[in-house]
Design a protein around this motif. Sequence first.
Motif: not given
Length: 135
Positions: A81-93
């Motif tokens: 998002x613009x100069x911001x970076x988010x790191x995401x990962x799904x967690x399946x249970x």
Amino acid sequence: MMHNRSTDLLDPQDLQQCQELFAVGTGLGLVLLDESGNAVAPPVSHNPLAELLLPHVGTFPAFTARALLGGEEGRPERIEVGSLTLLTAPLRVNGQPPLILVGGPLLSGGAPGSEEIARLAPQLGVEASSLAAAV
């Protein structure tokens, strides 16, 4: 015993401890969202920018468009998002809809200038002055 949601299988204290360890170890924040983009537990951070943004991350248009789908084939993903970076990962249970781990935000290219802050703030659902103070 039948569980209806992934969150029914997670110990809240264990989750909070994992979030705290991540925040301390990386200097970033961590939040866990359910399939609707709502925080499963309060975000944990020792970073003013993460403290400002992570409570609202599930509503960011760039995030909701991709992250809640679990990324490409459920793999970890970077969302910018613009100069911001988010790191995401799904967690399946146990085959339940995935929970989404969100870490960050990272500032790619350093702190944004006042023009970029003014452009980013509405996208992130925060006041420009709050964003400027946090970066």
